[in-house]
Design an enzyme around this catalytic site. Sequence first.
Site, short mmCIF file in Angstrom:
data_model
loop_
_atom_site.label_atom_id
_atom_site.label_comp_id
_atom_site.label_asym_id
_atom_site.label_seq_id
_atom_site.Cartn_x
_atom_site.Cartn_y
_atom_site.Cartn_z
N CYS A 276 0.15 0.18 3.80
CA CYS A 276 -0.57 -0.94 3.17
C CYS A 276 0.35 -1.77 2.27
O CYS A 276 0.18 -2.99 2.18
CB CYS A 276 -1.81 -0.46 2.42
SG CYS A 276 -1.50 0.76 1.13
N HIS B 29 -4.69 1.85 -2.68
CA HIS B 29 -4.51 0.99 -1.52
C HIS B 29 -4.06 -0.39 -2.00
O HIS B 29 -4.63 -0.93 -2.94
CB HIS B 29 -5.83 0.89 -0.75
CG HIS B 29 -5.81 -0.03 0.41
ND1 HIS B 29 -5.01 0.19 1.51
CD2 HIS B 29 -6.48 -1.18 0.66
CE1 HIS B 29 -5.20 -0.79 2.38
NE2 HIS B 29 -6.08 -1.64 1.90
#
Length: 176
Positions: free
Chosen positions: A13, A115
Amino acid sequence: MSVYHERQKWELCALHALNNVFQDGQAFSKQLLDELCQNLSPGSVLNPHKSMLGLGNYDVNVIMAALQHKECEAVWWDKRRCLAELRLDVLLGFIINIPSPMQLGFVSVPIRRKHWIAVRQIDGTYYNLDSKLSKPVTIGEDGKLRSFLETQLKLKGCELLLVVTKEVAESRTWLK
């Protein structure tokens, strides 16, 4: 201009957020981020800046080092400040670190991981370029962006990085 959007692969990510902010799939590679990890911790057996499985999960230090390769900086946003103090016109984009539930297939595990997501303005409209989304999500204009960021910053553990040029970072012109 079309909106570039990388989708989530492995634990990459951070890589996707960087490429989504720069709107260029060639801006950064896993190989470059792995090299940056090695430079940040030379000689370490287990590198603390990425997943020990080698699948990504890069930390903020890697993002900051990657941005410096593009003559840019990450400026940490102090949540105690009002978002109205931001000069949006000098920002390249945002990288947000949000808590995210861990998934094992279709099962959500009660473990929270971090994330990285990107937000960027393209042709006057801001987009949420989260790599977990199937496509970019339109946020809208400046006011809607500020509301979106306020909502994200209310999440426990959420952190906001402003992506700016070195000149903007040094002169602190990202503040009104």
